[in-house]
Write a protein that holds these residues in place. Sequence first.
Motif, short mmCIF file in Angstrom:
data_model
loop_
_atom_site.label_atom_id
_atom_site.label_comp_id
_atom_site.label_asym_id
_atom_site.label_seq_id
_atom_site.Cartn_x
_atom_site.Cartn_y
_atom_site.Cartn_z
N PHE A 51 42.85 16.01 -32.73
CA PHE A 51 42.32 14.66 -32.51
C PHE A 51 40.80 14.63 -32.71
CE2 PHE A 51 40.38 11.60 -29.56
CZ PHE A 51 40.91 10.42 -30.06
N ASN A 52 40.11 15.60 -32.12
CA ASN A 52 38.65 15.66 -32.25
C ASN A 52 38.22 15.87 -33.69
OD1 ASN A 52 38.07 15.27 -29.51
ND2 ASN A 52 38.27 17.44 -29.05
N ARG A 53 38.92 16.73 -34.42
CA ARG A 53 38.58 16.95 -35.84
C ARG A 53 38.77 15.67 -36.64
NH1 ARG A 53 41.30 21.96 -35.28
NH2 ARG A 53 43.15 21.10 -36.29
N THR A 54 39.86 14.94 -36.36
CA THR A 54 40.11 13.69 -37.07
C THR A 54 39.02 12.67 -36.79
OG1 THR A 54 42.51 14.07 -36.98
CG2 THR A 54 41.77 11.83 -37.44
N MET A 55 38.66 12.52 -35.52
CA MET A 55 37.62 11.55 -35.15
C MET A 55 36.27 11.96 -35.72
SD MET A 55 39.30 9.26 -33.70
CE MET A 55 37.91 8.23 -33.27
N ASN A 56 36.00 13.28 -35.74
CA ASN A 56 34.76 13.76 -36.34
C ASN A 56 34.69 13.39 -37.81
OD1 ASN A 56 33.95 14.95 -33.94
ND2 ASN A 56 34.69 16.99 -34.49
N ARG A 57 35.81 13.57 -38.51
CA ARG A 57 35.87 13.29 -39.94
C ARG A 57 35.71 11.80 -40.22
NH1 ARG A 57 33.98 16.33 -43.52
NH2 ARG A 57 34.55 18.47 -43.19
N ILE A 58 36.37 10.96 -39.40
CA ILE A 58 36.27 9.52 -39.60
C ILE A 58 34.84 9.05 -39.39
CG2 ILE A 58 36.94 7.28 -38.65
CD1 ILE A 58 39.70 8.45 -38.09
N ALA A 59 34.22 9.52 -38.30
CA ALA A 59 32.83 9.14 -38.02
C ALA A 59 31.90 9.64 -39.11
CB ALA A 59 32.41 9.70 -36.66
N TYR A 60 32.11 10.87 -39.55
CA TYR A 60 31.26 11.44 -40.61
C TYR A 60 31.46 10.69 -41.92
CZ TYR A 60 29.23 14.86 -43.81
OH TYR A 60 28.47 15.48 -44.78
N SER A 61 32.70 10.32 -42.22
CA SER A 61 32.99 9.60 -43.47
C SER A 61 32.33 8.24 -43.49
CB SER A 61 34.50 9.45 -43.64
OG SER A 61 34.80 8.70 -44.79
N ILE A 62 32.24 7.58 -42.33
CA ILE A 62 31.69 6.22 -42.29
C ILE A 62 30.17 6.23 -42.18
CG2 ILE A 62 31.68 4.05 -40.98
CD1 ILE A 62 34.55 4.67 -40.15
N PHE A 157 37.65 0.69 -50.47
CA PHE A 157 36.91 0.61 -49.21
C PHE A 157 37.66 1.36 -48.10
CE2 PHE A 157 36.16 -1.51 -45.13
CZ PHE A 157 34.77 -1.39 -45.02
N PHE A 158 38.97 1.10 -47.97
CA PHE A 158 39.74 1.73 -46.89
C PHE A 158 40.03 3.20 -47.17
CE2 PHE A 158 40.70 -2.71 -45.83
CZ PHE A 158 40.42 -2.68 -44.48
N LEU A 159 39.99 3.61 -48.44
CA LEU A 159 40.18 5.03 -48.74
C LEU A 159 39.05 5.88 -48.18
CD1 LEU A 159 41.60 5.10 -52.39
CD2 LEU A 159 42.72 5.90 -50.30
N ASN A 160 37.88 5.28 -47.97
CA ASN A 160 36.78 6.02 -47.37
C ASN A 160 37.16 6.52 -45.98
OD1 ASN A 160 34.98 5.64 -49.53
ND2 ASN A 160 34.41 3.62 -48.79
N ILE A 161 38.04 5.77 -45.29
CA ILE A 161 38.50 6.17 -43.96
C ILE A 161 39.78 7.00 -44.07
CG2 ILE A 161 39.30 5.33 -41.72
CD1 ILE A 161 37.62 2.82 -42.20
N ILE A 162 40.72 6.53 -44.90
CA ILE A 162 42.02 7.21 -45.02
C ILE A 162 41.85 8.64 -45.53
CG2 ILE A 162 44.25 7.18 -46.22
CD1 ILE A 162 43.99 4.11 -46.29
N MET A 163 40.93 8.82 -46.48
CA MET A 163 40.73 10.14 -47.08
C MET A 163 39.56 10.88 -46.43
SD MET A 163 43.15 10.18 -49.26
CE MET A 163 42.76 11.61 -50.26
N CYS A 164 39.32 10.60 -45.14
CA CYS A 164 38.16 11.20 -44.46
C CYS A 164 38.24 12.72 -44.40
CB CYS A 164 38.03 10.63 -43.05
SG CYS A 164 39.45 10.98 -41.97
N LYS A 168 35.25 15.16 -50.58
CA LYS A 168 34.95 15.29 -52.01
C LYS A 168 35.95 14.54 -52.89
CE LYS A 168 31.37 18.15 -51.94
NZ LYS A 168 30.08 17.82 -52.57
N THR A 169 36.82 13.74 -52.27
CA THR A 169 37.86 13.07 -53.04
C THR A 169 37.28 12.10 -54.07
OG1 THR A 169 39.82 11.67 -52.88
CG2 THR A 169 38.07 11.24 -51.30
N LYS A 170 37.95 12.01 -55.21
CA LYS A 170 37.54 11.09 -56.28
C LYS A 170 38.40 9.82 -56.28
CE LYS A 170 34.66 14.19 -58.05
NZ LYS A 170 34.99 15.37 -57.26
N SER A 171 39.29 9.69 -55.29
CA SER A 171 40.21 8.56 -55.28
C SER A 171 39.47 7.23 -55.18
CB SER A 171 41.20 8.69 -54.12
OG SER A 171 40.51 8.80 -52.88
N THR A 172 38.40 7.18 -54.39
CA THR A 172 37.65 5.92 -54.27
C THR A 172 37.00 5.55 -55.59
OG1 THR A 172 35.75 7.19 -53.45
CG2 THR A 172 37.18 6.20 -51.81
N ILE A 173 36.52 6.56 -56.32
CA ILE A 173 35.90 6.31 -57.62
C ILE A 173 36.93 5.76 -58.60
CG2 ILE A 173 34.65 7.37 -59.54
CD1 ILE A 173 33.71 9.53 -57.56
#
Length: 305
Positions: A51-62, A157-164, A168-173
């Motif tokens: 849970f903490n890793r996921t929240m860290n990634r979401i916060a870092y991604s945003i 826009f939402f892939l920035n969160i989903i792929m947190c 390095k994902t290129k899906s948003t591009i």
Amino acid sequence: MASTCPNCGKKLRIWDVKAECSSCGVSIPNYNWQARLEEDNIKAEKQFAVFNRTMNRIAYSIYGTKLRIVRLILTFLPAIGFILPWATLKSDGESFDLSIISFSGKKSLIDFFSSFFGDINLYITNMKFEGFGGAVTLGVAGYILFVLSALFIVIAFFLNIIMCKKPKTKSTIVFDALSVAASVAAVVCFVMSGSLAQQFTAFNFGDFPVINGGASVSWGYFVAIVLLFAATGINIAVAKAPAKSDETLEEERLARKAKKEEKERQKQIEREKANAEAEKAVAEEEAKKVEEAKAKLAARAKKKQ
């Protein structure tokens, strides 16, 4: 109930309803409870770690870095472009804007959808009459591609969160590029629809009459395409920028937590110190009053003598 006793291995039958084993007397529900409790604690810790890793990634991604904060803004701004007119089909009958809403009284995407889903067969008949390659077909295609462009940019826009978990994902591009391509195709189809409309004095765009029509690109599209390219560019920059690992993010989270706890501890110490000083002041004031009272009593006693 277990099929055998976990302690002695005795086979349990359907009438063995007591909690204790009839053979060895051990409590089956509480057997080895300390080990099972420790296992539950380990599982809970693992779940909290995930849970903490996921929240860290979401916060870092945003908003983890200044570049990502800029990305959050620039990937949202293209939404403004979709309320601006991208292209206009003018006629002496009804006129149309390639935009979600129109501020000039022309028909917009909302009006088109209301008409289209109100009588789909009418549009199909009109497009079939012109061989699915005329002004109506291109106009409908323009609106559909306009919607796809908006859909792709929303997905990006939402892939920035989903792929947190994959910074390095290129899906948003990819979806940004699809949005740009769909926007170009939408404007081309809409303008071509106007060019074909000039070949006819009058025709029906669904239940809207078009008379002496003609189309052109509007100023809003230049604003929209700049915003779309800006969103694409910032996502490329973020994908190429170095990203922090899960371990680094967790260390930073723990450091922030420790700093917060230390700050709270210092505040608690200051409060306790202030309370102690206040109690001391009260005690000194009480002692002073007692001394004054004793002095007054001593003075009265001396006068009586």
